[in-house]
Scaffold this motif. Sequence first.
Motif, PDB file in Angstrom:
ATOM      1  N   VAL A   1       0.865  -1.170   0.000  1.00 28.01           N
ATOM      2  CA  VAL A   1       0.000   0.000   0.000  1.00 28.01           C
ATOM      3  C   VAL A   1       0.906   1.224   0.000  1.00 28.01           C
ATOM      4  O   VAL A   1       1.823   1.327   0.810  1.00 28.01           O
ATOM      5  N   VAL A   2       0.641   2.128  -0.927  1.00 26.96           N
ATOM      6  CA  VAL A   2       1.407   3.367  -1.003  1.00 26.96           C
ATOM      7  C   VAL A   2       0.438   4.509  -0.715  1.00 26.96           C
ATOM      8  O   VAL A   2      -0.564   4.682  -1.420  1.00 26.96           O
ATOM      9  N   LEU A   3       0.716   5.254   0.352  1.00 30.18           N
ATOM     10  CA  LEU A   3      -0.098   6.402   0.738  1.00 30.18           C
ATOM     11  C   LEU A   3       0.737   7.660   0.558  1.00 30.18           C
ATOM     12  O   LEU A   3       1.911   7.673   0.937  1.00 30.18           O
ATOM     13  N   GLY A   4       0.160   8.680  -0.017  1.00 27.35           N
ATOM     14  CA  GLY A   4       0.924   9.909  -0.216  1.00 27.35           C
ATOM     15  C   GLY A   4       0.033  11.108  -0.451  1.00 27.35           C
ATOM     16  O   GLY A   4      -1.152  10.975  -0.758  1.00 27.35           O
ATOM     17  N   SER A   5       0.637  12.256  -0.317  1.00 29.41           N
ATOM     18  CA  SER A   5      -0.085  13.513  -0.558  1.00 29.41           C
ATOM     19  C   SER A   5       0.059  13.898  -2.032  1.00 29.41           C
ATOM     20  O   SER A   5       0.751  13.233  -2.807  1.00 29.41           O
ATOM     21  N   ASP A   6      -0.565  15.003  -2.395  1.00 32.08           N
ATOM     22  CA  ASP A   6      -0.458  15.478  -3.770  1.00 32.08           C
ATOM     23  C   ASP A   6       0.986  15.822  -4.129  1.00 32.08           C
ATOM     24  O   ASP A   6       1.349  15.812  -5.293  1.00 32.08           O
ATOM     25  N   GLY A   7       1.809  16.082  -3.130  1.00 32.36           N
ATOM     26  CA  GLY A   7       3.228  16.341  -3.394  1.00 32.36           C
ATOM     27  C   GLY A   7       3.926  15.155  -4.022  1.00 32.36           C
ATOM     28  O   GLY A   7       4.914  15.310  -4.744  1.00 32.36           O
ATOM     29  N   VAL A   8       3.414  13.956  -3.772  1.00 32.81           N
ATOM     30  CA  VAL A   8       3.935  12.741  -4.414  1.00 32.81           C
ATOM     31  C   VAL A   8       3.210  12.508  -5.735  1.00 32.81           C
ATOM     32  O   VAL A   8       3.819  12.403  -6.793  1.00 32.81           O
ATOM     33  N   TRP A   9       1.873  12.439  -5.664  1.00 30.30           N
ATOM     34  CA  TRP A   9       1.094  12.005  -6.819  1.00 30.30           C
ATOM     35  C   TRP A   9       1.059  13.016  -7.960  1.00 30.30           C
ATOM     36  O   TRP A   9       0.783  12.640  -9.095  1.00 30.30           O
ATOM     37  N   ASP A  10       1.339  14.275  -7.685  1.00 25.84           N
ATOM     38  CA  ASP A  10       1.396  15.253  -8.770  1.00 25.84           C
ATOM     39  C   ASP A  10       2.614  15.049  -9.658  1.00 25.84           C
ATOM     40  O   ASP A  10       2.646  15.538 -10.783  1.00 25.84           O
TER      41      ASP A  10
END
Length: 153
Positions: free
Chosen positions: A124-133
Amino acid sequence: LDARMDPDVPAGRSGSTCVVCGIEENGKMTVANVGDSRGVLVTHCDVGTVVKALTNETTTQIPGELDRIQKCEGRVDARGNVFYGPQGIAMTRSLGNAVMLRAGVVPTPVISQVDLTPNCSSWVVLGSDGVWDVVPDEIVVDIIQENVQANSA
């Protein structure tokens, strides 16, 4: 300057996004999401690797989210940002942003559940928009697979 220490920055105008998950012993995973943080499940079995989005970003592109904003005191610009007076954010759910409550931006998480596949490896990879953007799901899968292979050798 640290905004937390600046008396000219009211705490009620600040907010955050969040994604969390819990996994039960029976393999059921519960995911809660507020805002534009995201979760991705990567499952690897003998037949291959499957990538599943665990969350959706809560934005005005989701009809129910847009309806709530429009029924409250918020307004939506051409880019889908939500405004209340001069304050604006890019999502329809946020933690701690008291000012945007009047615009219909709520702190209530979107909750989902998924059953993990038995006898398979899952990450499971959880991240904020700082990652996914900046990092697409496919690159996340590549990073996981490279690390698994390196640690298996």
